[in-house]
Design a protein around this motif. Structure first.
Motif, PDB file in Angstrom:
ATOM      1  N   TRP A  98     -52.271 -78.507  15.894  1.00 59.35           N
ATOM      2  CA  TRP A  98     -51.672 -77.642  14.895  1.00 59.35           C
ATOM      3  C   TRP A  98     -52.471 -76.819  14.582  1.00 59.35           C
ATOM      4  O   TRP A  98     -53.634 -76.909  14.318  1.00 59.35           O
ATOM      5  N   CYS A  99     -52.390 -75.477  14.984  1.00 62.11           N
ATOM      6  CA  CYS A  99     -53.373 -74.401  14.621  1.00 62.11           C
ATOM      7  C   CYS A  99     -52.489 -73.133  14.154  1.00 62.11           C
ATOM      8  O   CYS A  99     -51.227 -72.829  14.333  1.00 62.11           O
ATOM      9  N   PRO A 100     -53.277 -71.982  13.739  1.00 67.39           N
ATOM     10  CA  PRO A 100     -52.631 -70.831  13.144  1.00 67.39           C
ATOM     11  C   PRO A 100     -51.877 -70.333  14.129  1.00 67.39           C
ATOM     12  O   PRO A 100     -52.310 -70.004  15.077  1.00 67.39           O
ATOM     13  N   LEU A 109     -61.956 -74.517  10.689  1.00 66.74           N
ATOM     14  CA  LEU A 109     -62.178 -75.665  10.446  1.00 66.74           C
ATOM     15  C   LEU A 109     -61.560 -76.725  11.316  1.00 66.74           C
ATOM     16  O   LEU A 109     -60.068 -76.596  11.152  1.00 66.74           O
ATOM     17  N   LEU A 110     -61.931 -77.662  11.750  1.00 66.65           N
ATOM     18  CA  LEU A 110     -61.248 -78.688  12.863  1.00 66.65           C
ATOM     19  C   LEU A 110     -61.257 -79.959  11.994  1.00 66.65           C
ATOM     20  O   LEU A 110     -62.261 -80.401  11.254  1.00 66.65           O
ATOM     21  N   LEU A 111     -59.834 -80.348  11.860  1.00 67.12           N
ATOM     22  CA  LEU A 111     -59.715 -81.563  11.035  1.00 67.12           C
ATOM     23  C   LEU A 111     -59.314 -82.674  11.784  1.00 67.12           C
ATOM     24  O   LEU A 111     -58.374 -82.557  12.702  1.00 67.12           O
ATOM     25  N   LEU A 112     -60.054 -84.011  11.920  1.00 67.43           N
ATOM     26  CA  LEU A 112     -59.701 -84.919  12.570  1.00 67.43           C
ATOM     27  C   LEU A 112     -59.316 -86.383  11.699  1.00 67.43           C
ATOM     28  O   LEU A 112     -60.037 -86.778  10.872  1.00 67.43           O
ATOM     29  N   ASP A 118     -50.777 -89.692  12.530  1.00 68.22           N
ATOM     30  CA  ASP A 118     -51.210 -88.552  13.173  1.00 68.22           C
ATOM     31  C   ASP A 118     -51.771 -87.230  12.031  1.00 68.22           C
ATOM     32  O   ASP A 118     -52.016 -87.613  11.052  1.00 68.22           O
ATOM     33  N   ALA A 119     -51.969 -86.042  12.816  1.00 63.56           N
ATOM     34  CA  ALA A 119     -52.424 -84.984  11.875  1.00 63.56           C
ATOM     35  C   ALA A 119     -51.650 -84.504  10.663  1.00 63.56           C
ATOM     36  O   ALA A 119     -52.043 -84.714   9.671  1.00 63.56           O
ATOM     37  N   LYS A 120     -50.247 -84.663  11.035  1.00 60.91           N
ATOM     38  CA  LYS A 120     -49.515 -84.148   9.918  1.00 60.91           C
ATOM     39  C   LYS A 120     -49.540 -85.195   8.681  1.00 60.91           C
ATOM     40  O   LYS A 120     -49.763 -84.555   7.564  1.00 60.91           O
ATOM     41  N   TRP A 121     -49.234 -86.353   8.903  1.00 59.69           N
ATOM     42  CA  TRP A 121     -49.130 -87.510   8.095  1.00 59.69           C
ATOM     43  C   TRP A 121     -50.590 -87.493   7.216  1.00 59.69           C
ATOM     44  O   TRP A 121     -50.660 -87.732   6.014  1.00 59.69           O
ATOM     45  N   ALA A 138     -55.637 -78.770  13.562  1.00 59.88           N
ATOM     46  CA  ALA A 138     -55.493 -80.105  13.296  1.00 59.88           C
ATOM     47  C   ALA A 138     -54.839 -80.985  14.254  1.00 59.88           C
ATOM     48  O   ALA A 138     -53.467 -80.768  14.520  1.00 59.88           O
ATOM     49  N   PRO A 139     -55.716 -81.309  15.194  1.00 60.35           N
ATOM     50  CA  PRO A 139     -55.042 -82.312  16.580  1.00 60.35           C
ATOM     51  C   PRO A 139     -54.741 -83.542  16.306  1.00 60.35           C
ATOM     52  O   PRO A 139     -55.245 -84.229  15.350  1.00 60.35           O
ATOM     53  N   ASP A 140     -53.522 -83.909  17.147  1.00 61.10           N
ATOM     54  CA  ASP A 140     -53.305 -85.466  17.140  1.00 61.10           C
ATOM     55  C   ASP A 140     -54.325 -85.963  18.259  1.00 61.10           C
ATOM     56  O   ASP A 140     -54.141 -85.469  19.305  1.00 61.10           O
ATOM     57  N   LEU A 141     -55.308 -86.823  17.879  1.00 56.96           N
ATOM     58  CA  LEU A 141     -56.334 -87.331  18.901  1.00 56.96           C
ATOM     59  C   LEU A 141     -55.633 -88.053  19.751  1.00 56.96           C
ATOM     60  O   LEU A 141     -54.218 -88.373  19.850  1.00 56.96           O
ATOM     61  N   VAL A 142     -55.981 -88.172  20.854  1.00 59.02           N
ATOM     62  CA  VAL A 142     -55.580 -88.724  22.366  1.00 59.02           C
ATOM     63  C   VAL A 142     -54.940 -90.176  21.945  1.00 59.02           C
ATOM     64  O   VAL A 142     -55.666 -91.179  21.261  1.00 59.02           O
ATOM     65  N   PHE A 143     -53.682 -90.438  22.371  1.00 61.53           N
ATOM     66  CA  PHE A 143     -52.908 -91.616  22.164  1.00 61.53           C
ATOM     67  C   PHE A 143     -52.348 -91.797  20.708  1.00 61.53           C
ATOM     68  O   PHE A 143     -51.854 -92.814  20.498  1.00 61.53           O
ATOM     69  N   PHE A 144     -52.399 -90.586  19.987  1.00 62.15           N
ATOM     70  CA  PHE A 144     -51.811 -90.637  18.671  1.00 62.15           C
ATOM     71  C   PHE A 144     -50.679 -89.604  18.520  1.00 62.15           C
ATOM     72  O   PHE A 144     -50.821 -88.634  19.356  1.00 62.15           O
TER      73      PHE A 144
END
Length: 370
Positions: A98-100, A109-112, A118-121, A138-144
């Protein structure tokens, strides 16, 4: 941009439509002269409303609402990236970020996120405030999540760090700050120390046991009355209720089984085997450093004083290791899900640290008061 609606929600919509039709018919009945008839009509309406509520998949509805909020209100869009992940060149890895939607002069700013979602929740209570001040990724990390996947056999924190760093490179972001919570904090620390050391400006670590040795982490897991998969990847309503109560100092008072079962189907079924492998790798090797290196970046450490997953002593240990280039903030009456229970404090600390303040000699631990 097209947003696909899950088949389960389409089925729910059909049931809701049928119930709504019956509800409208009931509301348009001729008024009955007797109180008994009126009472019967009200009971019928109540039963129809209850049926509608029970048929509605609340977690799926909430998930769609979060997506719409990010798209329409925060102007964040999901981008699916194909990565060169360092897994030998033959493995296909994709990462949803999720990016602008539009450029800005705000600092990136990167949020992990951690294992809980996942990132949204994970960042639902932080993105609205932080996106006012930062160009948030805000990425969903790999396998999420549904779309962050990999054919690579790698499960290490270093692999996740390489994937996140590669995603930022593909997005054209060469310098950025990073904030990570729990498992995401392990990835953030690894990025700052190795995989993206030249790109990471400042670091925020939240409730992350990166200072614990793998042996200590395995000992903490062994003290639980269930396996690490059962604790962090629940498949029953009772298991998810246990996870929520372990993660929060003030869990929701009402957690019905049908809501929890729905959330499990949404969040914990897909790619469960791969996430279990991530957990075992984390318990075996931690961040992959031995010993843990001292970072060159200024670092903010945030902890909940009621954390039952990673005790607050680990926050003090990390603060001692990093020394004067770090600051420790402890939020009272907050547990491991610090970004939710202590959202106002977390948002304020991150903004203050990344925009307004620098760490110098004499900086010490602070306490966020409710």
């Amino acid at each position: 941009m097209r947003i696909s609606v899950p088949s389960s929600m389409r089925a729910t919509a059909g049931s809701a439509s049928a119930s709504a039709t019956a509800l409208a018919a009931a509301m348009n009945m001729k008024q009955q002269p007797h109180g008994a008839s009126t009472l019967f009509a009200l009971l019928s309406l109540a039963l129809l409303l209850l049926r509608l509520l029970l048929r509605l998949r609340l977690a799926a509805f909430r998930d769609a609402a979060l997506s719409l909020h990010l798209l329409a209100r925060l102007r964040l869009r999901p981008v699916l990236l194909r990565l060169h992940d360092g897994g030998g060149g033959a493995s296909a890895t994709t990462l949803r970020v999720w990016c602008p939607a539009t450029p800005s002069s705000k600092p990136p700013l990167l949020l992990l996120h951690g294992f809980g979602g996942d990132a949204k929740w994970t960042w639902a209570r932080n993105l609205p405030r932080l996106s006012r001040h930062f160009h948030v990724y805000a990425p969903d990390l790999v396998f999420f999540g549904a779309q962050s996947r990999s054919a690579s056999p790698l499960r290490s924190v270093a692999f996740q760090a390489r994937c996140a760093a590669e995603a930022m490179r593909l997005l054209g972001v060469t310098r950025y700050d990073v904030a990570g919570i729990s498992y995401g904090g392990f990835v953030a620390y690894r990025m700052a120390a190795a995989e993206a050391s030249d790109a990471v400006g400042r670091l925020v670590i939240m409730t992350t046991g990166v200072a614990a040795t793998p042996g200590e982490m395995r000992a903490m897991a062994a003290r639980e009355d269930r396996t690490v998969e059962e604790a962090l990847l629940p498949d029953t309503a009772e298991g998810l209720r246990f996870l929520v109560r372990r993660s929060m100092h003030r869990p929701p008072p009402w957690m019905p089984d049908f809501v929890l079962d729905d959330f499990i189907q949404l969040m914990y079924v897909d790619q469960k085997r791969e996430r279990a492998e991530l957990l075992h790798e984390l318990l075996k090797n931690g961040s992959g450093f031995d010993p843990l290196p001292v970072l060159t970046q200024e670092t903010l450490i945030i902890w909940g004083d009621k954390d039952q997953v990673f005790p607050v002593d680990l926050g003090h240990r990390l603060h001692r290791l990093l020394g004067e280039r770090s600051r420790l903030e402890i939020v009272r009456d907050a547990g491991h899900a610090l970004q939710l229970e202590g959202a106002d404090h977390v948002n304020r600390f991150i903004k203050s640290f990344l925009l307004d303040e620098r760490i110098g000699p004499g900086a010490g631990a602070g306490v966020g008061r409710k």
